[in-house]
Design a protein around this motif. Structure first.
Motif, PDB file in Angstrom:
ATOM      1  N   ASP A   1       0.806  -1.225   0.000  1.00 54.53           N
ATOM      2  CA  ASP A   1       0.000   0.000   0.000  1.00 54.53           C
ATOM      3  C   ASP A   1       0.835   1.269   0.000  1.00 54.53           C
ATOM      4  O   ASP A   1       0.391   2.301  -0.528  1.00 54.53           O
ATOM      5  CB  ASP A   1      -0.937   0.006   1.207  1.00 54.53           C
ATOM      6  N   THR A   2       1.996   1.242   0.605  1.00 57.16           N
ATOM      7  CA  THR A   2       2.840   2.445   0.687  1.00 57.16           C
ATOM      8  C   THR A   2       4.246   2.126   0.176  1.00 57.16           C
ATOM      9  O   THR A   2       5.220   2.168   0.935  1.00 57.16           O
ATOM     10  CB  THR A   2       2.898   2.954   2.133  1.00 57.16           C
ATOM     11  N   PRO A   3       4.390   1.796  -1.115  1.00 54.50           N
ATOM     12  CA  PRO A   3       5.710   1.377  -1.611  1.00 54.50           C
ATOM     13  C   PRO A   3       6.757   2.480  -1.561  1.00 54.50           C
ATOM     14  O   PRO A   3       7.945   2.206  -1.331  1.00 54.50           O
ATOM     15  CB  PRO A   3       5.414   0.961  -3.059  1.00 54.50           C
ATOM     16  N   THR A   4       6.349   3.731  -1.767  1.00 49.83           N
ATOM     17  CA  THR A   4       7.328   4.827  -1.756  1.00 49.83           C
ATOM     18  C   THR A   4       7.916   5.020  -0.368  1.00 49.83           C
ATOM     19  O   THR A   4       9.143   5.113  -0.200  1.00 49.83           O
ATOM     20  CB  THR A   4       6.668   6.120  -2.237  1.00 49.83           C
ATOM     21  N   LEU A   5       7.066   5.087   0.628  1.00 52.05           N
ATOM     22  CA  LEU A   5       7.547   5.259   1.989  1.00 52.05           C
ATOM     23  C   LEU A   5       8.341   4.046   2.453  1.00 52.05           C
ATOM     24  O   LEU A   5       9.317   4.186   3.209  1.00 52.05           O
ATOM     25  CB  LEU A   5       6.364   5.510   2.937  1.00 52.05           C
ATOM     26  N   TRP A   6       7.935   2.875   2.019  1.00 50.89           N
ATOM     27  CA  TRP A   6       8.669   1.662   2.386  1.00 50.89           C
ATOM     28  C   TRP A   6      10.085   1.672   1.801  1.00 50.89           C
ATOM     29  O   TRP A   6      11.054   1.356   2.497  1.00 50.89           O
ATOM     30  CB  TRP A   6       7.898   0.438   1.904  1.00 50.89           C
ATOM     31  N   LYS A   7      10.187   2.074   0.552  1.00 53.42           N
ATOM     32  CA  LYS A   7      11.499   2.146  -0.080  1.00 53.42           C
ATOM     33  C   LYS A   7      12.351   3.224   0.558  1.00 53.42           C
ATOM     34  O   LYS A   7      13.560   3.047   0.755  1.00 53.42           O
ATOM     35  CB  LYS A   7      11.326   2.421  -1.579  1.00 53.42           C
ATOM     36  N   LEU A   8      11.730   4.342   0.885  1.00 49.16           N
ATOM     37  CA  LEU A   8      12.464   5.426   1.529  1.00 49.16           C
ATOM     38  C   LEU A   8      12.984   4.993   2.894  1.00 49.16           C
ATOM     39  O   LEU A   8      14.096   5.355   3.296  1.00 49.16           O
ATOM     40  CB  LEU A   8      11.551   6.646   1.666  1.00 49.16           C
ATOM     41  N   ALA A   9      12.195   4.199   3.616  1.00 49.40           N
ATOM     42  CA  ALA A   9      12.630   3.703   4.918  1.00 49.40           C
ATOM     43  C   ALA A   9      13.780   2.719   4.781  1.00 49.40           C
ATOM     44  O   ALA A   9      14.613   2.600   5.698  1.00 49.40           O
ATOM     45  CB  ALA A   9      11.457   3.047   5.647  1.00 49.40           C
ATOM     46  N   GLU A  10      13.849   2.005   3.693  1.00 45.57           N
ATOM     47  CA  GLU A  10      14.956   1.065   3.471  1.00 45.57           C
ATOM     48  C   GLU A  10      16.268   1.799   3.271  1.00 45.57           C
ATOM     49  O   GLU A  10      17.315   1.375   3.788  1.00 45.57           O
ATOM     50  CB  GLU A  10      14.664   0.183   2.260  1.00 45.57           C
ATOM     51  N   THR A  11      16.240   2.903   2.544  1.00 45.00           N
ATOM     52  CA  THR A  11      17.482   3.620   2.234  1.00 45.00           C
ATOM     53  C   THR A  11      17.835   4.667   3.283  1.00 45.00           C
ATOM     54  O   THR A  11      19.009   5.011   3.438  1.00 45.00           O
ATOM     55  CB  THR A  11      17.361   4.297   0.867  1.00 45.00           C
TER      56      THR A  11
ATOM     57  N   VAL B   1       8.003  22.766   3.136  1.00 46.39           N
ATOM     58  CA  VAL B   1       7.202  21.921   4.007  1.00 46.39           C
ATOM     59  C   VAL B   1       5.945  21.545   3.248  1.00 46.39           C
ATOM     60  O   VAL B   1       5.271  22.424   2.680  1.00 46.39           O
ATOM     61  CB  VAL B   1       6.846  22.629   5.332  1.00 46.39           C
ATOM     62  N   VAL B   2       5.606  20.244   3.242  1.00 49.18           N
ATOM     63  CA  VAL B   2       4.478  19.732   2.469  1.00 49.18           C
ATOM     64  C   VAL B   2       3.510  19.045   3.414  1.00 49.18           C
ATOM     65  O   VAL B   2       3.908  18.166   4.191  1.00 49.18           O
ATOM     66  CB  VAL B   2       4.952  18.755   1.379  1.00 49.18           C
ATOM     67  N   ASP B   3       2.235  19.440   3.341  1.00 50.06           N
ATOM     68  CA  ASP B   3       1.157  18.782   4.087  1.00 50.06           C
ATOM     69  C   ASP B   3       0.595  17.674   3.214  1.00 50.06           C
ATOM     70  O   ASP B   3      -0.086  17.932   2.225  1.00 50.06           O
ATOM     71  CB  ASP B   3       0.076  19.805   4.435  1.00 50.06           C
ATOM     72  N   ALA B   4       0.891  16.404   3.573  1.00 49.64           N
ATOM     73  CA  ALA B   4       0.472  15.261   2.766  1.00 49.64           C
ATOM     74  C   ALA B   4      -0.889  14.726   3.171  1.00 49.64           C
ATOM     75  O   ALA B   4      -1.326  13.706   2.626  1.00 49.64           O
ATOM     76  CB  ALA B   4       1.508  14.146   2.857  1.00 49.64           C
ATOM     77  N   GLY B   5      -1.580  15.379   4.101  1.00 50.56           N
ATOM     78  CA  GLY B   5      -2.910  14.931   4.487  1.00 50.56           C
ATOM     79  C   GLY B   5      -2.942  14.343   5.878  1.00 50.56           C
ATOM     80  O   GLY B   5      -1.976  14.428   6.652  1.00 50.56           O
ATOM     81  N   THR B   6      -4.073  13.726   6.201  1.00 51.29           N
ATOM     82  CA  THR B   6      -4.325  13.168   7.532  1.00 51.29           C
ATOM     83  C   THR B   6      -4.686  11.696   7.414  1.00 51.29           C
ATOM     84  O   THR B   6      -5.450  11.309   6.532  1.00 51.29           O
ATOM     85  CB  THR B   6      -5.464  13.921   8.225  1.00 51.29           C
ATOM     86  N   VAL B   7      -4.125  10.892   8.302  1.00 50.81           N
ATOM     87  CA  VAL B   7      -4.428   9.459   8.366  1.00 50.81           C
ATOM     88  C   VAL B   7      -5.166   9.211   9.677  1.00 50.81           C
ATOM     89  O   VAL B   7      -4.617   9.404  10.760  1.00 50.81           O
ATOM     90  CB  VAL B   7      -3.148   8.607   8.304  1.00 50.81           C
ATOM     91  N   SER B   8      -6.420   8.781   9.561  1.00 49.75           N
ATOM     92  CA  SER B   8      -7.230   8.556  10.758  1.00 49.75           C
ATOM     93  C   SER B   8      -8.206   7.423  10.498  1.00 49.75           C
ATOM     94  O   SER B   8      -8.290   6.895   9.375  1.00 49.75           O
ATOM     95  CB  SER B   8      -7.995   9.829  11.140  1.00 49.75           C
ATOM     96  N   GLY B   9      -8.949   7.056  11.521  1.00 47.33           N
ATOM     97  CA  GLY B   9      -9.922   5.984  11.384  1.00 47.33           C
ATOM     98  C   GLY B   9      -9.285   4.617  11.482  1.00 47.33           C
ATOM     99  O   GLY B   9      -8.139   4.461  11.931  1.00 47.33           O
ATOM    100  N   VAL B  10     -10.017   3.599  11.019  1.00 49.83           N
ATOM    101  CA  VAL B  10      -9.542   2.218  11.054  1.00 49.83           C
ATOM    102  C   VAL B  10      -9.911   1.532   9.749  1.00 49.83           C
ATOM    103  O   VAL B  10     -10.723   2.033   8.965  1.00 49.83           O
ATOM    104  CB  VAL B  10     -10.168   1.440  12.239  1.00 49.83           C
ATOM    105  N   GLY B  11      -9.280   0.382   9.544  1.00 49.89           N
ATOM    106  CA  GLY B  11      -9.656  -0.461   8.418  1.00 49.89           C
ATOM    107  C   GLY B  11      -9.335   0.142   7.070  1.00 49.89           C
ATOM    108  O   GLY B  11      -8.291   0.776   6.865  1.00 49.89           O
ATOM    109  N   ALA B  12     -10.260  -0.049   6.117  1.00 52.87           N
ATOM    110  CA  ALA B  12     -10.038   0.358   4.735  1.00 52.87           C
ATOM    111  C   ALA B  12      -9.896   1.866   4.598  1.00 52.87           C
ATOM    112  O   ALA B  12      -9.098   2.353   3.778  1.00 52.87           O
ATOM    113  CB  ALA B  12     -11.185  -0.150   3.857  1.00 52.87           C
TER     114      ALA B  12
END
Length: 727
Positions: free
Chosen positions: A65-75, A202-213
């Motif tokens: 679901d988050t391949p960009t952030l996952w790759k960034l965390a690897e490097t 500085v970039v506002d990428a949005g808000t992550v909230s709630g549960v599930g899908a």
């Protein structure tokens, strides 16, 4: 000179021993503090780009679901971030403001319900390429009046030009007058050109909230924005991705990824945490300025620049993310379980103290001319076991964190079940031991267990206190490494009482001060040394307690000369610790050094410390135990029927250990901003076993008095003529 010469030889000897210990502690502690290695500064960057997403946690990231952030965390370098602000629950508007201020801040209007984040909208007025926040004056005035003295927009004020994309980013980089240099509501098509216009974006990428899908869909949107920024980032740029705030209760740890010069792999670490893999939101701003080569406003920022630590990061990113997510789960469960644990402990101990009053008076009545029947033996045994178990409750809670109870579906029940097993094992070990049946045996053994549990944990990295029920929470943003306030109280009580019992048992009266000073010397170094206790304030407090305990180890009263010697020793240790601490770089200083350095520059650090003490005093359940323990000792234990006077008479070194522990715990609490939490933890450990020792001494005295006069064999007096003449 006259006053010193007027002291008795024994008093002069004890004063000399105390001063000798002070010098040794100062020299050894100074070498330990000065020997702390400096962190290597990362290479410089030409641009700093910060991507923030409110509510983003490590369990939101995965390769699908988050391949960009996952790759960034690897490097890049990664860590678990505490999004603490000036508000109890950091809502998105508070997190963005704190990021830009580099200090704990909050954005009004404030919600009446401190457990819910209200819906918010930023009044952004677009003006050409820039923008304007009309309410910035009120926001700036509100935070300037707060104890933290945060100045919104301090990060943007430190560079000539800054770019904000999104409303949250505008809050972060708005200058004191409300002006935003460059602004776009959404990432534009020519994002590469926009990011290259200013050194800070500085970039506002949005808000992550709630549960599930719904939550996973929000995480995918954040990843899509991060992918656009990653593709458009300028050359030689530092890219930082952080979860800037919480969106709901309870508070959680959030994502922090830094990729750029000097941040290739490893854990993130900051001098504000001294724990690899942990950082604070306030560390983001000073890191950006450090990499850009800009001067940091030291009087405004409380965060410290991040560096990379290679220690112990798993080779597979999935394992590293699992460890960070596990830390988040433990921190979230710790707060809820800790509150219930200490409330239960306070209720149980207060009930035991109340029950013991009539029992002690009952035993007192057995000595009258017409005595009452003694209490049943089974009742006294039950009370003794209960007192012993309550004294071991906090050490048992520390040991319980060896088992990952927070991973269970019902962590509260699992902690209770495992904790009861550990507590039963420790209680049985003391009760059935060789010393367990002696009047002073439980006191000595409980003190040894308390000091050993906390001491071994500190020597091995304080992993049990980190997010531990009897430790400190990384969500609070106060301490991340070393010995905590509760641990300090338990350790000081165990160390000084254990040293007193050891001196009482093993050495003659004239040598007891040597034993107390020797054991206390090791404890002070353990508490104050960087890499171990990392608490100069606690070391100062413990040194005062050691000198008080040593002065009273041979018996007698706490005279003015003895008290003055202890205060003088504490003052000498304070000056030497502070002098060494102030000689180090600002980012490597401890709490005491930072306190005095900032106070000299006009900061409100003393107001912060005072507010922290007031809040801790009012909100902590341990306050009740600290107050109740002091009152109970004076009005019950020190009464003729309380037994403690007889304990002190038979074992005078114990009185010195008790008074020294009280002094160390109270002073340590105040210097750490913990109110009387350390004193409450010390009282929870000491008062029950002091009561147990007094009970046993009283029982021993009462046993021969059954109400009947023993038979007396008549003695015949010989006639004077029959007496033998004196030779």
């Amino acid at each position: 000179m006259t006053g010193l010469r007027s002291l008795r030889p024994g008093a002069r000897l004890r004063s000399g021993l105390c001063l000798l210990a002070v010098v040794l502690v100062a020299l050894t502690g100074g070498l330990a503090v000065g020997a702390a290695p400096a962190a290597a500064a990362p290479a410089g960057a030409d641009y700093a780009v910060i991507v923030g997403a409110a509510g983003l946690r490590w369990d939101d990231l995965n390769p699908t679901d988050t391949p960009t952030l996952w790759k960034l965390a690897e490097t890049g370098s990664i860590g678990a971030m505490s999004a603490r602000s000036a508000r109890t629950l950091t809502c998105p508007q508070d997190g963005w403001l704190t990021l830009g201020a580099g200090n704990f801040a909050e954005r009004p209007p404030l919600s009446a319900d401190k457990t819910v984040c209200p819906a918010w909208s930023v009044p952004v007025e677009v003006q050409g390429e820039g923008a304007f926040l009309p309410d910035q004056d009120s926001v700036d005035e509100h935070n300037t009046a707060r104890p933290w003295g945060a100045r919104p927009g301090a990060l943007a004020e430190s560079v000539r030009c800054s770019t904000a994309i999104g409303p949250g980013a505008a809050v972060a980089v708005a200058r004191s007058a409300g002006r935003v240099d460059r602004y776009a509501a959404d990432p534009p098509a020519d994002l590469k050109r926009v990011l290259a216009q200013c050194v800070l974006s500085v970039v506002d990428a949005g808000t992550v909230s709630g549960v599930g899908a719904d939550r996973q869909a929000a995480a995918r949107r954040v990843d899509a924005t991060a992918a656009r920024v990653l593709a458009a980032r300028p050359a030689r740029s530092l890219l930082t991705v952080v979860g800037v705030s919480d969106t709901e209760t309870p508070a959680r740890l959030h994502v922090a990824i830094v990729d750029g010069p000097g941040f290739a792999g490893g854990w993130l670490v900051s001098p504000s945490t001294n724990r690899p893999g942990y950082l604070q939101l306030v560390d983001v701003a000073p890191t950006a300025l450090e990499l850009l080569g800009r001067a940091r406003p030291a009087t405004l920022f409380i965060g410290q620049p991040l560096t990379r630590a290679d220690t112990d990061r798993p080779a597979a990113l999935a394992d590293a993310v699992k460890a960070l997510d596990d830390a988040d789960q433990e921190a979230g469960a710790q707060r809820r379980v800790a509150d219930r644990f200490f409330v239960t402990l306070v209720v149980v101990q207060l009930a035991l103290l109340a029950v013991m009053v009539p029992v002690l008076r009952w035993l007192r009545r057995t000595r009258r001319r017409h005595p009452s029947p003694p209490p049943p033996a089974w009742l006294l045994r039950v009370l003794e076991v209960a007192l012993l178990a309550s004294a071991l409750a906090i050490p048992a809670a520390v040991v319980t964190d060896l088992v990952p109870w927070w991973r269970a579906v019902n962590p509260d029940r699992w902690f209770a079940a495992i904790g009861l097993v550990v507590l039963a094992a420790l209680t049985a070990a003391v009760w059935f031991s060789r010393w367990g049946r002696r009047p002073l045996g439980p006191l000595a053994l409980v003190a040894a267990i308390a000091a050993a549990v906390v001491g071994v944990d500190v020597l091995t990295g304080s992993t049990l206190q980190l997010n531990g029920v009897a430790g400190y929470s990384t969500l609070a943003g106060v301490r991340y490494a070393g010995i905590g306030t509760i641990g300090l109280g338990v350790f000081a009580a165990g160390l000084l009482l254990g040293a007193a019992c050891l001196a009482q048992r093993l050495v003659p009266r004239r040598r007891r001060a040597w034993v107390v000073l020797g054991v206390g010397f090791a404890g002070v170094l353990l508490v104050g040394a960087p890499g171990f206790g990392s608490d100069p304030g606690g070391a100062i407090a413990l040194m005062v307690g050691v000198c008080v305990a040593a002065a009273l180890a041979r018996g007698g009263w706490l005279t003015f000369s003895r008290l003055a010697g202890a205060v003088l020793a504490g003052a000498v240790i304070t000056v030497l610790f502070v002098a060494v601490d102030l000689s180090r770089p600002a980012e490597q200083r401890g709490n005491v050094g930072r306190l005095l350095a900032e106070a000299g520059q006009g900061q409100v650090i003393f107001q912060r410390l005072g507010q922290a003490n007031v809040v801790a005093f009012v909100t902590s359940p341990l306050t009740l135990l600290a107050v109740a323990g002091g009152l109970y000792g004076y009005f019950v234990l020190l009464r003729p029927w309380g037994g403690l006077r007889r304990v002190y008479g038979l074992h005078p070194a114990v009185r010195g250990g008790v008074y020294g522990a009280m002094a160390a715990a109270l002073l340590g609490s105040l210097l750490d901003g913990g109110g009387v939490m350390a004193a409450g933890a010390a009282a929870a450990t000491v008062v029950p076993v002091l009561l147990l020792a007094g009970l046993r001494v009283v029982r021993h005295v009462q046993e021969p008095h059954t109400g009947e006069q023993p038979a007396v064999k008549p003695v015949e007096i010989p006639h004077p003529a029959e007496r033998r003449p004196l030779k």
